[in-house]
Motif scaffolding. Sequence first.
Motif, PDB file in Angstrom:
ATOM      1  N   VAL A  86       0.834  -1.206   0.000  1.00  0.00           N
ATOM      2  CA  VAL A  86       0.000   0.000   0.000  1.00  0.00           C
ATOM      3  C   VAL A  86       0.868   1.255   0.000  1.00  0.00           C
ATOM      4  N   THR A  87       1.860   1.285   0.885  1.00  0.00           N
ATOM      5  CA  THR A  87       2.726   2.465   0.957  1.00  0.00           C
ATOM      6  C   THR A  87       3.593   2.610  -0.281  1.00  0.00           C
ATOM      7  N   ARG A  88       3.905   1.467  -0.926  1.00  0.00           N
ATOM      8  CA  ARG A  88       4.809   1.443  -2.086  1.00  0.00           C
ATOM      9  C   ARG A  88       6.161   2.055  -1.737  1.00  0.00           C
ATOM     10  N   MET A  89       6.580   1.850  -0.499  1.00  0.00           N
ATOM     11  CA  MET A  89       7.856   2.381  -0.026  1.00  0.00           C
ATOM     12  C   MET A  89       8.641   1.299   0.690  1.00  0.00           C
ATOM     13  N   LEU A  90       9.977   1.354   0.549  1.00  0.00           N
ATOM     14  CA  LEU A  90      10.861   0.373   1.159  1.00  0.00           C
ATOM     15  C   LEU A  90      11.952   1.069   1.955  1.00  0.00           C
ATOM     16  N   THR A  91      12.173   0.591   3.183  1.00  0.00           N
ATOM     17  CA  THR A  91      13.293   1.088   3.965  1.00  0.00           C
ATOM     18  C   THR A  91      14.588   0.480   3.425  1.00  0.00           C
ATOM     19  N   GLU A 206       3.428  -0.908 -13.712  1.00  0.00           N
ATOM     20  CA  GLU A 206       2.021  -0.537 -13.617  1.00  0.00           C
ATOM     21  C   GLU A 206       1.934   0.944 -13.298  1.00  0.00           C
ATOM     22  N   THR A 207       1.333   1.696 -14.172  1.00  0.00           N
ATOM     23  CA  THR A 207       1.222   3.133 -13.960  1.00  0.00           C
ATOM     24  C   THR A 207       0.101   3.405 -12.977  1.00  0.00           C
ATOM     25  N   SER A 208       0.371   4.297 -12.044  1.00  0.00           N
ATOM     26  CA  SER A 208      -0.644   4.674 -11.063  1.00  0.00           C
ATOM     27  C   SER A 208      -0.519   6.158 -10.784  1.00  0.00           C
ATOM     28  N   PRO A 209      -1.609   6.829 -10.490  1.00  0.00           N
ATOM     29  CA  PRO A 209      -1.568   8.271 -10.216  1.00  0.00           C
ATOM     30  C   PRO A 209      -0.639   8.592  -9.063  1.00  0.00           C
ATOM     31  N   LYS A 210       0.047   9.732  -9.159  1.00  0.00           N
ATOM     32  CA  LYS A 210       0.991  10.106  -8.110  1.00  0.00           C
ATOM     33  C   LYS A 210       0.304  10.245  -6.759  1.00  0.00           C
ATOM     34  N   GLU A 211      -0.967  10.706  -6.792  1.00  0.00           N
ATOM     35  CA  GLU A 211      -1.640  10.899  -5.512  1.00  0.00           C
ATOM     36  C   GLU A 211      -1.834   9.595  -4.761  1.00  0.00           C
ATOM     37  N   LYS A 212      -1.729   8.438  -5.464  1.00  0.00           N
ATOM     38  CA  LYS A 212      -1.846   7.148  -4.783  1.00  0.00           C
ATOM     39  C   LYS A 212      -0.544   6.759  -4.102  1.00  0.00           C
ATOM     40  N   GLN A 213       0.557   7.392  -4.517  1.00  0.00           N
ATOM     41  CA  GLN A 213       1.850   7.057  -3.940  1.00  0.00           C
ATOM     42  C   GLN A 213       2.089   7.787  -2.621  1.00  0.00           C
TER      43      GLN A 213
END
Length: 230
Positions: A86-91, A206-213
Amino acid sequence: MALFDVFNPFQGITPRFTEEKINEIIAWFDVHSKPLLVINDGDPLHVITIEKLIDFLKLKKFHRRMFHYPSYAEIMNEAEKLKAGVTRMLTKEQFIYILDKWIVKANLKHELLLAFKIFDTEKRKFLEIDELSFIVTNYGDMFNKAETLELLRDANVQGDGNIFYENFVESLFNVAPELNDITVDFLYENPDEDPSVPPDPVIEIETSPKEKQFTQPLAPVGSININIIE
């Protein structure tokens, strides 16, 4: 058994990357990461996005013979396991961990079959005893000459001096499963010369809107509150 800690994924696990490779990965992460993630009101953690991970993979920093370049679906599957779907972020620790998952180690059975196929220039799927004996005694130092002759004597059940090497290898590993634990090198240093290695994959993004990131604070993961800094 200790629960898997998504923020400390290497707990009880030894990375397979060399120290040199880990330092290279960390150096790239430090340049491209940003302090965007807050855990339990602590200091912001530096993270990279999934898109940055894909950019890193596109650099082809790892030898294709020794690293599986994943598809987008495989990337997201591993991200989900780290609660980063969901966050699409990695430490930093997650970044190293997710890359470490795709290291490919040489498998003795596989490399032996490749060696046999090199000698089988006519693609007959069998070799003469002398040819097979040479491979077994010279690749990986598995057996001495006496041990090899005993193995080949049992393998040559037809008595015609020809041995179907695929059946021979299967029977060999069935009799001595400990062979799977032997560490060997890859037969082909250049992956483009290895017929068992597929060509470079195309990583679909997979393209996704920036606001989802980068959106509003997320729901807690367990008892941990995670917030994304806009």
